[in-house]
Design an enzyme around this catalytic site. Sequence first.
Site, PDB file in Angstrom:
ATOM      1  N   GLY A  57      -7.907  18.887  97.082  1.00 41.16           N
ATOM      2  CA  GLY A  57      -7.271  17.583  96.978  1.00 41.16           C
ATOM      3  C   GLY A  57      -8.251  16.550  96.473  1.00 41.16           C
ATOM      4  N   GLN A  62     -11.561   8.203  95.187  1.00 37.40           N
ATOM      5  CA  GLN A  62     -12.734   9.077  95.094  1.00 37.40           C
ATOM      6  C   GLN A  62     -13.307   9.141  93.683  1.00 37.40           C
ATOM      7  OE1 GLN A  62     -10.645  12.464  97.285  1.00 37.40           O
ATOM      8  NE2 GLN A  62     -12.769  12.758  97.888  1.00 37.40           N
ATOM      9  N   CYS A 118     -14.675  17.262 102.645  1.00 38.57           N
ATOM     10  CA  CYS A 118     -14.240  16.261 101.675  1.00 38.57           C
ATOM     11  C   CYS A 118     -15.244  16.223 100.540  1.00 38.57           C
ATOM     12  CB  CYS A 118     -14.169  14.898 102.361  1.00 38.57           C
ATOM     13  SG  CYS A 118     -13.681  13.562 101.275  1.00 38.57           S
ATOM     14  N   LEU A 119     -14.767  16.145  99.315  1.00 42.77           N
ATOM     15  CA  LEU A 119     -15.665  16.108  98.159  1.00 42.77           C
ATOM     16  C   LEU A 119     -16.555  14.865  98.179  1.00 42.77           C
ATOM     17  CD1 LEU A 119     -13.229  17.371  95.367  1.00 42.77           C
ATOM     18  CD2 LEU A 119     -15.037  18.666  96.503  1.00 42.77           C
ATOM     19  N   HIS A 160      -4.932  14.083 104.708  1.00 39.99           N
ATOM     20  CA  HIS A 160      -6.337  13.783 104.393  1.00 39.99           C
ATOM     21  C   HIS A 160      -6.416  12.883 103.149  1.00 39.99           C
ATOM     22  CE1 HIS A 160     -10.708  15.079 103.838  1.00 39.99           C
ATOM     23  NE2 HIS A 160     -10.411  14.484 102.702  1.00 39.99           N
ATOM     24  N   GLU A 161      -5.672  13.257 102.106  1.00 38.55           N
ATOM     25  CA  GLU A 161      -5.711  12.479 100.860  1.00 38.55           C
ATOM     26  C   GLU A 161      -5.068  11.110 101.044  1.00 38.55           C
ATOM     27  OE1 GLU A 161      -7.710  13.512  98.755  1.00 38.55           O
ATOM     28  OE2 GLU A 161      -7.830  15.519  99.607  1.00 38.55           O
ATOM     29  N   HIS A 164      -7.395   8.519 102.313  1.00 38.08           N
ATOM     30  CA  HIS A 164      -8.273   7.895 101.311  1.00 38.08           C
ATOM     31  C   HIS A 164      -7.639   6.629 100.728  1.00 38.08           C
ATOM     32  CE1 HIS A 164     -11.644  10.616 101.046  1.00 38.08           C
ATOM     33  NE2 HIS A 164     -10.877  11.673 100.861  1.00 38.08           N
TER      34      HIS A 164
HETATM   35 NI    NI Z   1     -11.446  13.718 101.051  1.00 35.39          NI
END
Ligand code: NI
Length: 193
Positions: A57, A62, A118-119, A160-161, A164
């Site tokens: 995701g 991000q 998470c990236l 989760h996304e 953000h």
């Molecule tokens: Ni994330």
Amino acid sequence: MSDFLENYTLVGEKLGIITYPSPVLSKKAVPVDLFDDSLVQLIKNMLFTMYHAPGIGLAAPQVNHSKRFFVIDTEYSREEIVDSDGDKTFKLGDFKPQIFINPKFLEKDGTIVHEEGCLSLPGYYEEVTRAEHIVLEYQDIHGKKHIKKASGLEAICIQHEYDHLEGIVFIDHISLIKKNLIRKKLTKEKKSK
Ligand code: NI
């Protein structure tokens, strides 16, 4: 359905992923009101970036766009290939990208605990409690409204996304002591770069 999602091919440009703690990651993102070609291009690049990271995701903040949308794919395949020199590459396939623009939860039900990463927080994994089932209203890249029902990993990924877009990262769900430790480490790592 959007044209490029039907037969998604892995083309695009790799975008830089913003890492925590950066102001854009703690900001509430604003709704998308223009469904134009530049949005489509950005989404293509986000998918390309997500698949190569690799991740399941990626939310617009991000990649430094404080807008309310994210992409996910919890099902694609990633096969490790070792060539004759011993070099590793990955063969990616079976893409099932999904795009959620201006999402809103209509229902959340049950609880599920899962280890998340998470990236934007590379190398950190923590158990987070989420709703097990969700119903989401969202718009596609043409601005058309849809309803999405999801459970398990897909529901976790969507929550989760979505966080953000609210300026929340997954470690905001864990204890303050642990969170501050991670924050300190990541800030140090950033400074030493
Ligand atoms: Ni994330």
